[in-house]
Enzyme design. Structure first.
Site, PDB file in Angstrom:
ATOM      1  N   ASP A  48       0.840  -1.204   0.000  1.00 21.72           N
ATOM      2  CA  ASP A  48       0.000   0.000   0.000  1.00 21.72           C
ATOM      3  C   ASP A  48       0.875   1.255   0.000  1.00 21.72           C
ATOM      4  O   ASP A  48       0.625   2.207  -0.745  1.00 21.72           O
ATOM      5  CB  ASP A  48      -0.910  -0.026   1.231  1.00 21.72           C
ATOM      6  CG  ASP A  48      -1.727   1.242   1.380  1.00 21.72           C
ATOM      7  OD1 ASP A  48      -2.569   1.520   0.509  1.00 21.72           O
ATOM      8  OD2 ASP A  48      -1.510   1.971   2.367  1.00 21.72           O
ATOM      9  N   GLU A 120      -2.076  -5.433  -3.459  1.00 21.57           N
ATOM     10  CA  GLU A 120      -1.113  -4.657  -2.671  1.00 21.57           C
ATOM     11  C   GLU A 120      -0.030  -5.557  -2.093  1.00 21.57           C
ATOM     12  O   GLU A 120       1.157  -5.191  -2.077  1.00 21.57           O
ATOM     13  CB  GLU A 120      -1.840  -3.898  -1.562  1.00 21.57           C
ATOM     14  CG  GLU A 120      -2.719  -2.776  -2.086  1.00 21.57           C
ATOM     15  CD  GLU A 120      -3.435  -2.010  -0.995  1.00 21.57           C
ATOM     16  OE1 GLU A 120      -3.802  -0.849  -1.230  1.00 21.57           O
ATOM     17  OE2 GLU A 120      -3.653  -2.585   0.096  1.00 21.57           O
TER      18      GLU A 120
END
Length: 233
Positions: A48, A120
């Site tokens: 992320d 992610e």
């Protein structure tokens, strides 16, 4: 094990255990406690941050005359869960997931939030395994190529704001949002929020917060009402 994925991405995976970890959902380890590897939440956390840096750097360098607000909206559109889950499907990442039997039966391989988290985590694994330059190329090749389409279709406009504006214009109703379901432990809850016009449920969306779930519900509602095909007023 990952030859097909290596061919699609053009990346050679060096540490296969790292990629096994990125595809391991927490539910799988709860069911297979003898397996010693970690689940993918830490890699998701890393991915992320890497994703946000790469996208922010790209927008900053390529759009020098755009305001902070415009760049923030574009970034949000690029990294939102619905977009990442779509990319996961394009890469067929769900195929590689390790899930519990219960999660498998409930369609976990096709759940948006699981696929978005997997994307992610996969990026986090690429970064650790091959470095920033390779991770950056991956994001450019598979995510940033969609930016112009996002801008042209107005997908960067806040979905809740757009749904409210168009609902008021077309049906003279202000949408409301209600929590349909909460699942998971307190530290890792998944919320399902419904988008309503009057008392009619138009669409629902999931997210790690009620705000994210509402945005996803609004995006789905725009699609169901076919208002996402109209130009923003």
């Amino acid at each position: 094990m990952y030859t097909e994925l290596e061919n699609i991405t053009g990346i050679t995976f060096k540490d296969h255990l790292l990629y096994q970890t990125c595809f391991t959902h927490k539910s799988y380890l709860n069911e297979h406690r003898y397996i010693k590897r970690d689940h993918n939440e830490r890699l998701e956390f890393l991915g992320d941050a890497v994703l946000e840096l790469i996208v922010t750097e790209y927008l900053y360098k390529h759009y020098p005359h755009k305001t902070e607000g415009e760049l923030t909206n574009w970034r949000s559109a690029l990294v939102r869960g619905g977009n990442l889950s779509k990319l996961s499907r394009e890469l067929n990442l769900g195929k590689y997931l390790y899930l519990s039997k219960g999660e498998e039966k409930s369609g976990g391989r096709n759940k948006d939030y699981i696929l978005a988290n997997c994307f992610e985590a996969f990026l986090g694994a690429i970064y650790l395994d091959n470095g920033y330059k390779v991770a950056k190329r991956f994001v450019y090749d598979f995510l940033l190529i969609h930016l112009e389409t996002i801008i042209a279709k107005g997908l960067h406009i806040d979905a809740k704001s757009k749904f409210q504006e168009l609902a008021q214009e077309y049906v003279s109703i202000t949408p409301i949002y209600k929590c349909v379901k909460e699942e998971g432990p307190d530290h890792n809850k998944i919320f399902t929020m419904g988008a309503y016009l009057d008392d009619k449920l138009i669409a629902s969306g999931k997210g790690s917060s009620k705000q994210n779930a509402e945005q996803n519900a609004a995006t789905a509602a725009l699609s169901i009402m076919k208002w996402d095909q109209k130009q923003h007023p």
